[in-house]
Design an enzyme around this catalytic site. Structure first.
Site, PDB file in Angstrom:
ATOM      1  NE  ARG A  98      31.929 -21.260 -27.676  1.00 56.91           N
ATOM      2  CZ  ARG A  98      30.912 -21.085 -28.547  1.00 56.91           C
ATOM      3  NH1 ARG A  98      30.081 -22.000 -28.221  1.00 56.91           N
ATOM      4  NH2 ARG A  98      30.836 -20.596 -29.515  1.00 56.91           N
ATOM      5  CG  HIS A 132      34.815 -21.873 -22.693  1.00 54.86           C
ATOM      6  ND1 HIS A 132      33.704 -21.878 -22.255  1.00 54.86           N
ATOM      7  CD2 HIS A 132      35.313 -22.915 -22.691  1.00 54.86           C
ATOM      8  CE1 HIS A 132      33.181 -23.230 -21.992  1.00 54.86           C
ATOM      9  NE2 HIS A 132      34.139 -24.002 -22.465  1.00 54.86           N
ATOM     10  CE  LYS A 193      24.242 -31.312 -19.563  1.00 51.36           C
ATOM     11  NZ  LYS A 193      25.187 -30.859 -20.453  1.00 51.36           N
ATOM     12  CG  ASP A 220      26.731 -20.725 -19.663  1.00 54.25           C
ATOM     13  OD1 ASP A 220      27.809 -20.845 -19.168  1.00 54.25           O
ATOM     14  OD2 ASP A 220      26.105 -21.561 -20.311  1.00 54.25           O
ATOM     15  CB  SER A 224      26.787 -20.742 -28.831  1.00 55.08           C
ATOM     16  OG  SER A 224      27.074 -20.872 -30.338  1.00 55.08           O
ATOM     17  CB  THR A 225      22.861 -23.547 -30.579  1.00 54.22           C
ATOM     18  OG1 THR A 225      23.284 -24.247 -29.564  1.00 54.22           O
ATOM     19  CG2 THR A 225      24.279 -23.841 -31.571  1.00 54.22           C
TER      20      THR A 225
HETATM   21  C1  R5P Z   1      29.807 -24.530 -22.542  1.00 54.45           C
HETATM   22  O1  R5P Z   1      30.666 -25.196 -21.860  1.00 54.45           O
HETATM   23  C2  R5P Z   1      29.565 -22.995 -22.341  1.00 54.45           C
HETATM   24  O2  R5P Z   1      29.570 -22.700 -21.223  1.00 54.45           O
HETATM   25  C3  R5P Z   1      28.075 -22.803 -22.838  1.00 54.45           C
HETATM   26  O3  R5P Z   1      26.996 -23.278 -21.903  1.00 54.45           O
HETATM   27  C4  R5P Z   1      27.714 -23.307 -24.365  1.00 54.45           C
HETATM   28  O4  R5P Z   1      28.913 -22.761 -24.949  1.00 54.45           O
HETATM   29  C5  R5P Z   1      26.714 -22.631 -24.761  1.00 54.45           C
HETATM   30  O5  R5P Z   1      26.348 -23.020 -26.006  1.00 54.45           O
HETATM   31  P1  R5P Z   1      24.998 -23.349 -26.670  1.00 54.45           P
HETATM   32  O6  R5P Z   1      24.252 -21.958 -26.632  1.00 54.45           O
HETATM   33  O7  R5P Z   1      25.305 -23.752 -28.042  1.00 54.45           O
HETATM   34  O8  R5P Z   1      24.337 -24.602 -25.870  1.00 54.45           O
END
Ligand code: R5P
Length: 298
Positions: A98, A132, A193, A220, A224-225
């Protein structure tokens, strides 16, 4: 005599059963010996039988990523030292992907550094899953395969939704949603958004289609979080969705991500087994596809 020798690296020992199942009988599959010295340095040793073999190193870069990276680099060098003909890496989850550009002045392009190091260590090809930004792989001076597991995830998605609408959480993820929608024969759209120029407030909504009464699949690359997915899920329910599920390639689920997603009402998380098992995820085994792609590179 040539042949394929699959070495599962110590940090990825949890993958060995899938690797064995996905490999044909004539392929040797072994876990490399590894340890960490008292001072923290990583050590790895590959079986001497790799001599004259084409080696596939299997390493997912789950946390701790740095240990996984070192094992991979050291094992590539060790395999070549031991007389391997070719070395390729099967990396189900490629970490640092990323940080694929300089977002703030003074930052590195981390994924470029990793790919250069892998090539320098003797890795000639890489098979990975849904990186990514696929363009990052152009930085690797060898062959690369980026598997987007639409078929694998799509089969599981079909079992839990009816007449679904496929949604990308942002415009950048639209290509993945489009592929999934084609696989399912479904419609697709993305979440837009918008920032209110007066208040600065950010609002989210589905660009074109109505989600009212629909089953929605968010597609997706990574959770992550869980922040992105939780916000998207809440918004979709607020706009009348009947059921929201997620299909992702990599379920990192750090910290309290799962709680966040449950609170948002996400009904199911389907992911491929590119990372160690996390609670609350339905896993699909991607290894047969990855082993088959890796063999094509040799
Ligand atoms: C963003 O560009 C990625 O595709 C994911 O949507 C993102 O990294 C997800 O991260 P999190 O779960 O921390 O929101």
């Amino acid at each position: 005599m040539s042949g394929e020798f699959v070495i599962v690296l110590p940090s990825s020992e949890w993958l060995v059963e899938s690797v064995r199942k996905a490999s044909s009988e004539e392929m040797a599959v072994e876990v490399a010996y590894g340890k960490v010295f008292p001072d923290g340095e990583v050590y790895v040793r590959v079986p001497p039988e790799v001599k004259d073999k084409n080696v596939i190193l299997v390493q997912s870069m789950d946390s701790p990523q740095e240990k996984a990276l070192w094992e991979l680099l050291l094992a590539a060098d060790a395999s070549l030292n031991a007389g391997a003909r070719h070395v390729i890496a099967l990396i189900p989850y490629l970490a640092y992907a990323r940080q694929d550009k300089v977002f703030l002045e003074g930052e590195p392009v981390s994924i470029r550094v990793l790919l250069k190091a892998m090539h320098a260590a003797g890795i000639e090809g890489i098979v990975t899953v849904d990186i990514h930004n696929p363009k990052s792989l152009d930085e690797f001076k060898g062959e690369t395969v980026n598997v987007i597991p639409i078929r694998e995830l799509g089969e599981a998605v079909k079992q839990c939704v009816e007449n679904p609408l496929v949604i990308a959480p942002d415009k950048g993820a639209l290509h993945r949603a489009k592929m999934m929608s084609e696989y399912l024969g479904a419609e697709y759209d993305y979440i837009e958004k918008k920032r209110d120029r007066m208040t600065g407030e950010i609002s989210m909504s589905v660009k074109e289609m109505s989600v009212k009464g629909r089953d929605v699949v968010i597609v997706d690359d990574i959770i992550s979080t869980g922040g992105t997915l939780a916000k998207a899920t809440e918004m979709l329910y607020s706009q009348g969705a009947r059921k929201v599920v997620a299909a992702v390639s990599h379920a990192l689920l750090v910290g309290n991500a799962l709680d966040k997603l449950r609170r948002a009402g996400l009904r199911k998380i389907i992911a491929t087994n590119t990372l160690r098992r996390r609670e609350g995820v339905d896993y699909i085994d991607i290894m047969p596809t990855l082993i088959s792609e890796a063999r094509k590179l040799l």
